[in-house]
Design a protein around this motif. Structure first.
Motif, PDB file in Angstrom:
ATOM      1  N   LEU A  23       0.835  -1.199   0.000  1.00  0.00           N
ATOM      2  CA  LEU A  23       0.000   0.000   0.000  1.00  0.00           C
ATOM      3  C   LEU A  23       0.873   1.253   0.000  1.00  0.00           C
ATOM      4  CD1 LEU A  23      -3.010   0.396  -0.051  1.00  0.00           C
ATOM      5  CD2 LEU A  23      -2.970   0.773   2.400  1.00  0.00           C
ATOM      6  N   ILE A  66       2.147   1.873  -3.454  1.00  0.00           N
ATOM      7  CA  ILE A  66       1.165   2.520  -4.327  1.00  0.00           C
ATOM      8  C   ILE A  66       1.091   4.016  -4.029  1.00  0.00           C
ATOM      9  CG2 ILE A  66      -1.278   2.630  -4.920  1.00  0.00           C
ATOM     10  CD1 ILE A  66      -1.438  -0.338  -4.374  1.00  0.00           C
ATOM     11  N   ALA A  67       1.124   4.337  -2.737  1.00  0.00           N
ATOM     12  CA  ALA A  67       1.096   5.759  -2.367  1.00  0.00           C
ATOM     13  C   ALA A  67       2.335   6.468  -2.911  1.00  0.00           C
ATOM     14  CB  ALA A  67       1.028   5.897  -0.843  1.00  0.00           C
ATOM     15  N   LEU A  68       3.480   5.799  -2.850  1.00  0.00           N
ATOM     16  CA  LEU A  68       4.714   6.409  -3.325  1.00  0.00           C
ATOM     17  C   LEU A  68       4.712   6.570  -4.838  1.00  0.00           C
ATOM     18  CD1 LEU A  68       7.392   4.689  -1.093  1.00  0.00           C
ATOM     19  CD2 LEU A  68       6.736   7.082  -1.090  1.00  0.00           C
TER      20      LEU A  68
END
Lengths: 104, 822
Positions: B567, B570-572
């Motif tokens: 997760l 994905i944020a990065l």
């Protein structure tokens, strides 16, 4: 069915710092972000993972699983149509949670 | 202000009273510290530190990202005559432990997420907990005598592989430098500076202190990412940036990329041809599109740490942003020379500050003397002796010349390549020519030892074939003097070059590698900024392992990405690569090559569109308000007879406040507006539905002009809107919004969207419910003209304020009840 998960709080804190707001918004619903103390969020994450195991199915997004606290502070999980009983504890730098599906 | 000591400095802060000093936004709510508050916090910090037994000459260490607390700790430490040891937040545990051993600090302050295990060896506090720690201490200056000559700061230069030396700077060193900078650069209290570089480096620290001594404002980022910088530039309307050339190159590339995407390249290029002839304000107008993306107020960028390529500096200047270069070292506090705001040269780092003396030695080395030059290294007499000449001038280690008072730098002395002929080749000169070649990504030129001298060796990073690189090198040589020719080249084996914290190539390590026969190299720093593989860099970042070996067929679970880390990844990718990938597609069995495919297909991250700020400009409001009070009011009187009750509830209302209303009609906005007393109306903004504003452009213009309207998204991801609301309320604007989100077709109150609860709790402002009764039907959803002449009752309810411990949903529900009962 039941599920359990254990989270290392300082590792979780690192992820929050790395992923920032984008991470928080993907992991938690707005209502879950009220209390942003790290150990609390780590406990919520553990609860969500426990729910996934108890449900035997993974969600498309982590935000499909919502953990709410009732007026006495007791947590409950909701994932799709199913409800889960939840218990969360913190100790020694870890957060742990157990989830159990509520059958009528 | 003369160089006294920091007691005078902190006392001076108080003169700026309620001006904004420091600001940071951890989540939604912006923390703002006025100068008076900053001063009080500094005094409290000083008392707190003293009560913990920290005295004159004692060390306190800080390992933290930038924040207001960092500054409070620095200034507080000075006030008790103690020494702050600053350690870069990106340092490894080994480095930190080494510094602790060398400086024996009494206390260590760290960011919460860094080095949690440190607490065993030494007393540690979390920096973000400072407020709570200092709370009961007095807000007045401590009665402790301090001496400007005593050391106040220890900053270590170089990484762990070279012997790090602790530069000791006295309070006078810093204050003298600040004084020198202010003499050359006219700092204005209207400056809004974005803090991007780490405070643990002198450049950022002295820059910040100089800016604060003139009453300007500094904005911190809780996380420094490209997206956060771009957003902050716009949201805070940043006027000034302290940057390194690498950042300017990056930003420029981003701008050019966006221009190309929007097919405006021809316009951009045409503009660049004429911009050079135009005065600065006109240039900013010419590049209006670019500037609005940069916040519309960026007029000055100060750059240092490395030389800036002239094309890059010119490009920025052409766009109307002044580039001011400076030069200096940690040992000189740090500024030795700097350009002025008016008198600027793009190929020189400026002229010496008024209190700095420079001379060029016989071997070309730049040497310095003055009150801002340090006295020595911490517990290292040999290094200290080696740093000065016999007659007390500091040896910078850089080679250059002075012409008409302006400094021109040629390169670093120790990296100059001495040929057998005795001629010197400066790697910087060769690299400058090489940087223009597109085949070579980055080039680091070092000397290769020969029998009686050195020869010129180029170490390159490139993803092209050996033959192409050969051709490129020949091409580069064609543009160099014969003695500068690259004799041989080698390929750097491992991704991007190792870089220092400020992203300069770590020449020493490249040299070590080149001179040894070992071909394997461990890169310590992984640069997100490098042109290597951004996906692998992001993965390494999410793993916290800059050297991880990752293969294309590796599955995410193989390399250690559990659900949590996936997760984060994905944020990065959203923040660093600007691409959104669906969560469900990233599973434990996804391989790296699968991920690459996903990225190609992924959608561009929604960067918040810059929301127009013109409706909030004073003269616009003057016109808009004026028109509204006359024309709209007249129209309203014709169609609607308003009967307002409860206005006296607003008598003691603390502004700014949120006004919520029931949405029964398109026309209810103006009615609600008129129901609110005039003094509040002057600074009142209306939230209008995002989709409506985009569809009906003219209506949008009207709403913005007359009612200071702004976009509010109706669908779930309305976080950007909430942050926007938080920001304008910070500026003192009250807000009118309808929590139902859409017009009620039957006149009954619909459920409220939860955002209103979040705002009420997070911002801690009063909420006033206003209900209209009988408005339904004057201007139904799709009709163009109001239908009937109606009699409308408007009830203004009691303001209600919520504590910050309420649950968002409960508050939303309470507000709903209030509205129903009104």
């Amino acid at each position: 069915m039941i599920g359990v998960d254990l989270v290392n709080i300082s590792e979780f804190e690192q992820q929050i710092h790395l992923g920032g707001k984008a991470f928080l918004k993907k992991a938690f619903a707005t209502s879950e972000l009220q209390d942003q103390r790290v150990h609390h969020l780590a406990g919520l994450w553990a609860a969500k993972e426990a729910v996934i195991k108890a449900a035997g199915a993974a969600p498309q997004k982590m935000t499909e699983i919502i953990i709410v606290f009732d007026s006495s502070g007791r947590p409950h999980g909701k994932f799709g149509p199913e409800e889960f009983e939840i218990s969360i504890a913190h100790h020694g730098g870890y957060a742990i949670s157990v989830a159990c599906i509520v059958k009528e | 202000m003369n160089c006294g000591d920091f007691a005078d400095y902190v006392a001076n802060l108080g003169t700026f009273k309620s001006r904004l000093a420091l600001s940071i936004r951890p989540f939604i709510k912006t923390e703002r510290l006025t100068y008076k508050e900053l001063q009080e916090r500094v005094y409290q910090t000083a008392h707190f530190l003293a009560s913990k037994g920290v005295g004159s000459g004692d060390r306190i260490m800080i390992i933290a990202t930038n924040s207001p607390e960092w500054m409070e700790l620095f200034l507080g430490t000075q006030l008790i005559g103690a020494i702050l040891v600053t350690v870069d937040a990106a340092s490894s545990l080994a480095t930190v432990l080494r510094f602790i051993e060398e400086t024996q600090p009494k206390l260590v302050f760290r960011s919460r997420h860094l080095h949690p295990d440190l607490g065993h060896q030494v007393t540690t506090y979390a920096v973000d907990g400072l407020r709570a720690l200092i709370d009961q201490y007095p807000r007045t200056a401590p009665d402790i005598a301090i001496n400007g000559e005593s050391p106040g700061l220890i900053v270590f230069t170089s990484g762990t592989t070279a012997d790090p030396k602790g530069v000791v700077l006295t309070q006078n060193n810093l204050l003298a430098n600040i004084s020198g900078i202010r003499r050359t650069i006219d700092i204005s209290a209207d400056w809004r500076l974005l803090s991007v570089l780490p405070l643990s480096h002198m450049y950022e620290l002295t820059g910040s202190l100089a800016v604060l001594s003139d009453g300007a404002s500094i904005y911190y980022l809780s996380r420094v990412t490209p997206l956060a910088i771009a957003t902050a530039l716009r949201e805070y309307r940043i006027t000034t940036l302290l940057a390194i050339p690498q950042l300017l190159v990056l930003l420029l590339e981003r701008i050019e990329h966006t221009v190309a995407e929007e097919h405006k390249a021809w316009l951009f290029n045409a503009a660049s041809k004429i911009a050079g002839f135009m005065p600065f304000p006109m240039r900013r107008l010419l590049y209006g599109g670019v500037h609005s993306r940069l916040g519309g107020h960026l007029t000055l960028i100060v750059t240092g740490g490395a030389p800036i390529p002239i094309e890059v500096a010119s490009a920025w200047e052409n766009m109307g942003v002044r580039i001011v270069q400076g030069y200096g070292l940690t040992e000189t506090s740090p500024i030795l020379t700097v350009n002025g705001l008016k008198k600027r040269m793009l190929n020189s780092p400026g002229r010496p500050l008024f209190n700095v003396q420079l001379r060029i030695a016989d071997n070309g080395e730049i040497q310095a003397k003055g009150p801002s030059v340090f006295g020595g290294y911490w517990h290292n007499p040999e290094a200290t002796e080696a740093a000065f000449t016999a007659d007390g001038w500091f040896k910078t280690g850089d080679v250059g010349r002075l012409k008409d008072g302006w400094l021109y730098i040629q390169g670093r002395l120790k990296f100059a390549i001495v040929l057998s002929s005795g001629l010197k080749v400066f790697p910087e000169d060769v690299e400058l020519v090489a940087s223009k070649n597109s085949v070579l990504d980055a080039v680091c030129v070092v000397g290769e030892p020969q029998a009686d001298g050195e020869s010129v060796l180029a170490v390159v990073t490139s993803n092209k074939s050996d033959e192409e690189v050969d051709k490129a090198i020949a091409e580069v040589n064609a543009h160099l003097e014969s003695f500068q020719h690259i004799a041989k080249w080698r390929r750097w084996p491992n991704g991007d070059f190792p870089r220092t914290r400020l992203l300069k190539v770590d020449r020493r390590r490249v040299q070590e590698w080149a001179n040894s026969s070992v071909s394997e190299v461990k890169t310590k720093t992984s640069s997100i900024v490098g042109k290597r593989d951004p996906l692998l860099d992001v993965i390494r970042l999410s793993l916290g392992k800059p050297n991880a070996e990752i293969g294309e067929a590796d599955r995410l679970s193989d390399i250690g990405l559990d659900s949590l880390r996936r997760l984060t990844l994905i944020a990065l990718t959203e923040e660093y690569l600007g691409i959104s990938v669906a969560e469900q597609n990233v599973t434990p069995t996804t391989t790296i090559s699968d991920l690459r495919k996903l990225l190609c297909e992924g959608s561009r991250t929604e960067v918040s569109r810059p929301l127009p700020t013109w409706p909030f400009k004073p003269w616009v409001r003057l016109v808009g308000n004026g028109l509204r009070e006359t024309i709209i009011r007249a129209l309203l009187r014709i169609w609607v007879k308003m009967d307002v009750e409860g206005q006296d509830n607003l008598q003691d209302l603390e502004l700014p406040a949120i006004f919520i209303f029931n949405h029964t009609d398109d026309f209810d906005g103006p009615v609600i507006y008129q129901a609110i007393p005039h003094p509040i109306r002057k600074k009142l903004a209306v939230a209008a539905a995002d989709d409506v504003l985009h569809k009906h452009r003219i209506l949008a213009l009207v709403i913005r002009l007359f009612y200071a309207g702004f976009n509010l998204s109706r669908s779930e991801p309305y976080m950007p809107s909430l942050e926007y609301i938080s920001q304008i309320m910070d500026d003192g604007w009250s807000v009118v919004l309808s929590p139902e989100g859409s017009i009620s077709t039957n006149g009954e109150l619909q459920p409220f969207k939860s955002g209103v609860g979040l705002l009420a709790v997070e911002l801690g402002v009063p909420v006033v419910p206003i209900k209209t009764i009988g408005l339904c039907g004057t201007l139904p959803l799709h009709a163009k003209w109001p239908k009937s002449h109606s009699h409308v009752k408007v009830r203004v309810g009691q303001p209600i304020k919520f504590g910050n411990d309420g649950s968002y949903d409960e508050v939303t529900e309470k507000l709903h009840q209030r509205m129903l009962m009104l």
